[in-house]
Design a protein around this motif. Structure first.
Motif, PDB file in Angstrom:
ATOM      1  N   ILE A 119      -3.042  -1.689 -12.549  1.00  0.00           N
ATOM      2  CA  ILE A 119      -2.629  -2.770 -11.649  1.00  0.00           C
ATOM      3  C   ILE A 119      -1.215  -3.241 -11.985  1.00  0.00           C
ATOM      4  N   ALA A 120      -0.943  -3.452 -13.277  1.00  0.00           N
ATOM      5  CA  ALA A 120       0.385  -3.915 -13.688  1.00  0.00           C
ATOM      6  C   ALA A 120       1.464  -2.901 -13.336  1.00  0.00           C
ATOM      7  N   THR A 121       1.134  -1.626 -13.468  1.00  0.00           N
ATOM      8  CA  THR A 121       2.123  -0.571 -13.229  1.00  0.00           C
ATOM      9  C   THR A 121       2.311  -0.275 -11.753  1.00  0.00           C
ATOM     10  N   PHE A 122       1.208   0.045 -11.065  1.00  0.00           N
ATOM     11  CA  PHE A 122       1.320   0.558  -9.700  1.00  0.00           C
ATOM     12  C   PHE A 122       1.305  -0.517  -8.614  1.00  0.00           C
ATOM     13  N   VAL A 123       1.075  -1.759  -9.010  1.00  0.00           N
ATOM     14  CA  VAL A 123       1.232  -2.881  -8.088  1.00  0.00           C
ATOM     15  C   VAL A 123       2.406  -3.744  -8.548  1.00  0.00           C
ATOM     16  N   GLY A 124       2.480  -3.980  -9.864  1.00  0.00           N
ATOM     17  CA  GLY A 124       3.527  -4.842 -10.415  1.00  0.00           C
ATOM     18  C   GLY A 124       4.928  -4.300 -10.196  1.00  0.00           C
ATOM     19  N   ILE A 125       5.150  -3.023 -10.506  1.00  0.00           N
ATOM     20  CA  ILE A 125       6.489  -2.446 -10.361  1.00  0.00           C
ATOM     21  C   ILE A 125       6.927  -2.392  -8.901  1.00  0.00           C
ATOM     22  N   PRO A 126       6.109  -1.872  -7.965  1.00  0.00           N
ATOM     23  CA  PRO A 126       6.513  -1.922  -6.550  1.00  0.00           C
ATOM     24  C   PRO A 126       6.784  -3.335  -6.044  1.00  0.00           C
ATOM     25  N   PHE A 127       6.021  -4.308  -6.553  1.00  0.00           N
ATOM     26  CA  PHE A 127       6.226  -5.698  -6.149  1.00  0.00           C
ATOM     27  C   PHE A 127       7.617  -6.183  -6.574  1.00  0.00           C
ATOM     28  N   VAL A 128       7.985  -5.885  -7.825  1.00  0.00           N
ATOM     29  CA  VAL A 128       9.301  -6.294  -8.332  1.00  0.00           C
ATOM     30  C   VAL A 128      10.413  -5.594  -7.555  1.00  0.00           C
ATOM     31  N   LEU A 129      10.243  -4.300  -7.281  1.00  0.00           N
ATOM     32  CA  LEU A 129      11.254  -3.548  -6.538  1.00  0.00           C
ATOM     33  C   LEU A 129      11.431  -4.105  -5.129  1.00  0.00           C
ATOM     34  N   GLN A 130      10.321  -4.461  -4.502  1.00  0.00           N
ATOM     35  CA  GLN A 130      10.389  -5.000  -3.152  1.00  0.00           C
ATOM     36  C   GLN A 130      11.072  -6.369  -3.140  1.00  0.00           C
ATOM     37  N   GLU A 131      10.724  -7.203  -4.105  1.00  0.00           N
ATOM     38  CA  GLU A 131      11.279  -8.549  -4.157  1.00  0.00           C
ATOM     39  C   GLU A 131      12.778  -8.545  -4.475  1.00  0.00           C
ATOM     40  N   THR A 132      13.222  -7.571  -5.257  1.00  0.00           N
ATOM     41  CA  THR A 132      14.627  -7.511  -5.666  1.00  0.00           C
ATOM     42  C   THR A 132      15.448  -6.538  -4.828  1.00  0.00           C
ATOM     43  N   SER A 133      14.744  -5.749  -3.979  1.00  0.00           N
ATOM     44  CA  SER A 133      15.416  -4.714  -3.159  1.00  0.00           C
ATOM     45  C   SER A 133      16.196  -3.735  -4.038  1.00  0.00           C
ATOM     46  N   PHE A 134      15.646  -3.458  -5.209  1.00  0.00           N
ATOM     47  CA  PHE A 134      16.329  -2.595  -6.177  1.00  0.00           C
ATOM     48  C   PHE A 134      16.128  -1.122  -5.837  1.00  0.00           C
ATOM     49  N   THR A 135      17.227  -0.358  -5.903  1.00  0.00           N
ATOM     50  CA  THR A 135      17.158   1.098  -5.775  1.00  0.00           C
ATOM     51  C   THR A 135      18.101   1.715  -6.806  1.00  0.00           C
ATOM     52  N   LEU A 169       0.816  -1.207   0.000  1.00  0.00           N
ATOM     53  CA  LEU A 169       0.000   0.000   0.000  1.00  0.00           C
ATOM     54  C   LEU A 169       0.856   1.267   0.000  1.00  0.00           C
ATOM     55  N   PHE A 170       1.860   1.321   0.853  1.00  0.00           N
ATOM     56  CA  PHE A 170       2.721   2.512   0.938  1.00  0.00           C
ATOM     57  C   PHE A 170       3.501   2.714  -0.355  1.00  0.00           C
ATOM     58  N   GLU A 171       4.090   1.636  -0.875  1.00  0.00           N
ATOM     59  CA  GLU A 171       4.896   1.724  -2.086  1.00  0.00           C
ATOM     60  C   GLU A 171       4.053   2.169  -3.282  1.00  0.00           C
ATOM     61  N   THR A 172       2.851   1.609  -3.390  1.00  0.00           N
ATOM     62  CA  THR A 172       1.941   1.999  -4.471  1.00  0.00           C
ATOM     63  C   THR A 172       1.562   3.467  -4.348  1.00  0.00           C
ATOM     64  N   PHE A 173       1.302   3.907  -3.128  1.00  0.00           N
ATOM     65  CA  PHE A 173       0.923   5.307  -2.902  1.00  0.00           C
ATOM     66  C   PHE A 173       2.033   6.259  -3.327  1.00  0.00           C
ATOM     67  N   ILE A 174       3.273   5.965  -2.952  1.00  0.00           N
ATOM     68  CA  ILE A 174       4.392   6.847  -3.272  1.00  0.00           C
ATOM     69  C   ILE A 174       4.585   6.961  -4.782  1.00  0.00           C
ATOM     70  N   MET A 175       4.592   5.821  -5.461  1.00  0.00           N
ATOM     71  CA  MET A 175       4.781   5.828  -6.910  1.00  0.00           C
ATOM     72  C   MET A 175       3.614   6.516  -7.610  1.00  0.00           C
ATOM     73  N   ASN A 176       2.411   6.208  -7.178  1.00  0.00           N
ATOM     74  CA  ASN A 176       1.219   6.805  -7.774  1.00  0.00           C
ATOM     75  C   ASN A 176       1.142   8.300  -7.514  1.00  0.00           C
ATOM     76  N   LEU A 177       1.629   8.734  -6.344  1.00  0.00           N
ATOM     77  CA  LEU A 177       1.620  10.162  -5.999  1.00  0.00           C
ATOM     78  C   LEU A 177       2.465  10.962  -6.986  1.00  0.00           C
ATOM     79  N   ALA A 178       3.675  10.490  -7.255  1.00  0.00           N
ATOM     80  CA  ALA A 178       4.549  11.181  -8.218  1.00  0.00           C
ATOM     81  C   ALA A 178       3.894  11.239  -9.595  1.00  0.00           C
ATOM     82  N   TYR A 179       3.311  10.124 -10.002  1.00  0.00           N
ATOM     83  CA  TYR A 179       2.638  10.032 -11.300  1.00  0.00           C
ATOM     84  C   TYR A 179       1.482  11.025 -11.396  1.00  0.00           C
TER      85      TYR A 179
END
Length: 202
Positions: A87-103, A54-64
């Motif tokens: 769904i693919a963008t604002f849930v899928g991308i945060p999910f991948v970032l979280q799983e890979t710990s990518f920054t 929820l938090f990750e989706t909110f942050i990404m969606n806020l910028a968008y």
């Protein structure tokens, strides 16, 4: 139900000459977009909640959303396509970032920030067939506010460089950049700079 009631009120205002035909169409379009966005947001945030994002989706969606408010851009032709994209963008991308710990690293943040600002300067605001931005002054105002929004969000993301929040902010901006890029319009076989088909207003 709410949409039907809203249209009923607008029809009454137009019938009593409180609103011109053009004003009616603009307000109707804006309300339709608002109601659609509310429904899509509920869907996206519900699914992100189920995935614990929820938090990750909110942050990404806020910028968008903050950039899209002024930069406008491409809209999906169907409600289903819009939902799947969200769904693919604002849930899928945060999910991948979280799983890979990518920054994003600092150099990449700076490179992408430059690309974002350049694209906003060149392509914002982007209109659609249903909502051509005919007014020159409105386009200039939207471009200015889009640049201010993008620059402000980039500054925040650079302060948070190395943290996933900063990365999510930049990626949220990049998604909106995709939505205003003429190549994306071309790939989707949609017309670009639709205002050129109308008499230019000051």
């Amino acid at each position: 139900m709410t949409h039907t009631f809203t249209l009923f009120i607008l029809e009454k205002l137009r019938a009593q000459n409180f609103m011109t035909e053009e004003e009616f169409e603009n307000v109707q379009y804006s309300l339709e977009i608002l109601l659609i966005n509310i429904l899509k947001s509920i869907q996206v945030y519900f699914i992100s909640f189920l995935f614990g994002l929820l938090f990750e989706t909110f942050i990404m969606n806020l910028a968008y959303v903050l950039l899209r408010w002024h930069a406008n851009g491409w809209h999906a032709k169907s409600s289903i396509a819009c939902s799947l994209f969200g769904i693919a963008t604002f849930v899928g991308i945060p999910f991948v970032l979280q799983e890979t710990s990518f920054t994003l690293s600092t150099p990449w943040m700076l490179i992408l920030s430059g690309i974002i600002l350049l694209c906003v300067f060149l392509y914002a605001p982007a209109d659609t067939e249903k909502n051509p931005l005919v007014s020159v002054s409105e386009r200039k105002k939207k471009k200015l506010f889009a640049l201010i929004s993008a620059f402000s969000i980039i500054c925040v993301s650079l302060v948070l460089v190395g943290a996933q929040v900063g990365t999510l902010l930049i990626i949220g901006l990049l998604v909106e950049i995709l939505m205003i890029h003429p190549l994306f319009y071309k790939l989707n076989k949609r017309s670009y700079k639709n205002y050129e088909n109308y008499q230019i207003q000051p």
